[in-house]
Design an enzyme around this catalytic site. Structure first.
Site, PDB file in Angstrom:
ATOM      1  N   ASP A 193     -11.077  63.964  37.746  1.00 33.76           N
ATOM      2  CA  ASP A 193     -11.022  65.361  37.274  1.00 33.76           C
ATOM      3  C   ASP A 193     -12.362  65.820  36.658  1.00 33.76           C
ATOM      4  OD1 ASP A 193     -10.286  67.808  36.077  1.00 33.76           O
ATOM      5  OD2 ASP A 193      -9.129  66.849  34.467  1.00 33.76           O
ATOM      6  N   HIS A 369      -8.422  68.732  29.197  1.00 33.63           N
ATOM      7  CA  HIS A 369      -9.227  67.949  30.153  1.00 33.63           C
ATOM      8  C   HIS A 369     -10.277  67.091  29.461  1.00 33.63           C
ATOM      9  CE1 HIS A 369      -7.610  70.036  33.711  1.00 33.63           C
ATOM     10  NE2 HIS A 369      -7.506  71.080  32.893  1.00 33.63           N
TER      11      HIS A 369
HETATM   12 ZN   LIG Z   1      -5.325  71.227  37.113  1.00 27.74          ZN
HETATM   13 ZN   LIG Z   2      -3.193  70.296  34.525  1.00 26.92          ZN
END
Ligand SMILES: [Zn+2]
Ligand SMILES: [Zn+2]
Length: 557
Positions: A193, A369
């Site tokens: 990610d 994140h």
């Molecule tokens: Zn996402």
């Molecule tokens: Zn997500």
């Protein structure tokens, strides 16, 4: 080492924000990881959502074995109704993720035909030549997993979305151990990610908002409104716990807020003590200092509950002087105008507004994140032969690739991949091997029958077949008063069968919408235009089964 080729084909989310979707192929077997959507930019008038073009999957339909989901955010599951409608294959996901999926499929009448299969972190499932081990990770949503996929050529790991939160509110910990185990055994490729690669340091835990929340609860003397994404389960849990401690009743306003909290409650993520929850209609029965309202609409969406409350147009949510409104969410780029307009309306009612304003001190919102140090940590644990950044716009992928390339001891090679490019592995290594068609499919009004192909084609077709309708309204900017009867200009639409009755009806609809709006709403042109567009669209579709482009024009008087 078996001979054969492993292909990884991102169909969305690499080089663009949202609509994450990736196909993985060995011989005649394909599995798909995630099927997300993207929310369109405001210039795409009349388009409600955007999903990835799945031509590649449709051309190989007899090979597609399953869709495997990492978690329940819209950019990972939002495209499912459109994908399953074309290609009904089994869907794997964790319990919470599938609860969201069930709601979504039910809404589209697809639930009965869907095959949903539970994924449990740590329990492997085999699909064709692939064995998948879901690994628990932490994120802004709950019950999220990364996927370790055992293939004939080795293990590849797809992180899904994550941050390394050592103190998640549900106490379900990030399974760092399993990542480290795989690192020891050897990992062919890590797909990670990239969303927060531009941030240095560590992303704070979901619990980092607690001090600020406590301060707000302690200081608020009247009603407290808290708005967050309906999927921010950690946030909802903390808010409800604090409300209970401070002896405030809790009302939930907004459909998504209700649905999501109910799922979280059913699955044990949120506990609402007996007698705490009240119906929105009961808010007025309690003293203002005894109520907390969880309300949806952090992004200033014109039709959301909070936007309507901000202009006195919500049945149950009234904002009064001295009330506090908390926006516990990020300001998504592109939404600034709408959000700040809503905040202005709230301030005009003498409410205290607390939002992410960049000031120092305890945060009112934290990201879901991983920042740079967490990204490096995972790379160190996994030590992949190949590293491929995913989930991000091109600059984020590029910076993530650079970050990984600087970790020479931990990473073999770094590959940059964009949506549509095929990455092929064999016993010799990995290389790019051609492209498959990808793109954005625009969908109007949320119905699965309303797929519109390409944006440009969509606009052209819209105009040539369905025409354009321009409602023109004169509003006094100072008073919000409508100065004359609305005019409607139709092109390429009226000619094809629309009679005077339709014109009169449409005028009546606009008049009605205006009458049912407050002066303040009428002064807010973005909001009133959207209301008129939606009401008129409903009327025209109902009466003509056609979908002209509707662009309200407001003349300033
Ligand atoms: Zn996402
Ligand atoms: Zn997500």
């Amino acid at each position: 080492m078996p001979t054969g080729k492993l292909q990884v084909v991102p169909l969305g989310g690499l080089g663009e924000f949202g609509m994450n979707c990736m196909a993985i192929r060995w011989g005649d077997d394909i599995i798909v990881i995630d099927a997300g959507l993207m929310f369109p930019e405001s210039e795409l008038l009349g388009v409600d959502i955007v999903v990835p073009d799945i031509t590649y999957l449709l051309e190989n339909r007899k090979h597609v074995r399953a869709i495997v989901l990492t978690h329940g955010h819209e950019d990972h599951i939002g495209g499912l109704p459109w994908v399953l409608n074309e290609l009904n294959v089994p869907v794997y996901g964790t319990e919470f993720t599938l609860a969201y999926v069930e709601d979504k499929l039910d809404e589209h009448g697809l639930l009965d035909d869907a095959e949903l299969i539970d994924l449990v972190p740590g329990q492997r499932v085999t699909i064709g030549p692939f064995t998948i081990n879901p690994i628990r990770v932490t994120h802004s949503l709950v019950d999220c997993v990364a996927l370790a996929i055992h293939t004939p050529l080795g293990v590849i790991i797809h992180t899904g979305d994550f941050k390394v939160d050592p103190t998640p509110t549900d106490n379900r910990l990030f399974d760092l151990h399993t990542f480290a185990e795989y690192g020891k055994q050897g990992v062919l490729a890590l797909f990670q990610d990239s969303t927060n690669v531009e941030r240095t340091g560590y992303t704070p835990s979901e619990r980092a908002v607690v001090p600020r929340f406590e301060e707000v609860f302690a200081r608020t003397k009247r009603r407290l409104f808290i708005s967050c994404f309906s999927s921010s389960i950690h946030r909802i849990k903390l808010a409800i716990e604090l409300a209970h401690q401070h002896r405030r009743k809790v009302a939930l306003i907004g459909r998504s807020m209700n649905d999501s909290t109910e799922i979280a409650q059913d699955l044990g993520y949120v506990e609402i003590p007996d007698g705490t929850l009240i119906h929105p209609g009961e808010i007025k029965n309690f003293p203002p200092e005894k109520v907390m309202v969880m309300i949806s609409g952090t992004q200033g969406e014109p039709m959301s509950s909070l936007s309507r409350a901000a202009v006195d147009n919500h049945k149950h949510a009234k904002i009064e002087p001295g009330d506090t409104v908390v926006l516990s969410s990020r300001i998504i780029p592109g939404n600034e105008k709408a959000i700040f307009r809503m905040i202005d309306h709230l301030y005009r009612r003498d409410a205290h507004v607390i939002y992410e304003d960049g000031s120092s001190g305890a945060p009112i919102h934290v990201s879901g994140h991983a920042s740079q140090e967490e990204l490096k940590l995972l790379i160190n644990l996994v030590k992949p032969r190949y590293f491929i950044p995913i989930h991000g716009e091109y600059r984020q992928l590029k910076r993530h690739a650079e970050l990984a390339a600087s970790m020479k001891e931990a990473v073999g090679s770094v590959m940059m991949l964009e949506s549509g490019q095929v990455l092929e592995f064999d016993e010799l290594g990995a290389r790019k091997a051609g492209e498959v068609p990808v793109g954005r499919v625009c969908i109007d009004s949320g119905s699965r029958g309303d797929v519109v192909e390409d944006m440009i084609i969509k606009d052209r077709r819209h105009l040539s077949e369905d025409g354009i309708v321009l409602p023109i309204i004169a509003i006094n900017k100072l008073t919000g008063k409508v100065e004359s009867a609305p005019e409607i200009v139709m092109r390429g639409f009226a000619a094809a069968g629309a009679d005077n009755g339709l014109m009169t009806g449409a005028r009546n609809i606009i008049t009605q919408t205006l009458e049912q709006s407050t002066d303040e709403e009428k002064k807010d042109w973005g909001l009133i235009k959207e209301k008129i567009r939606q009401d008129l669209k409903r009327y025209i579709v109902k009466n003509t089964q056609r979908r002209p482009l509707i662009m309200p024009v407001i003349l300033e008087i």
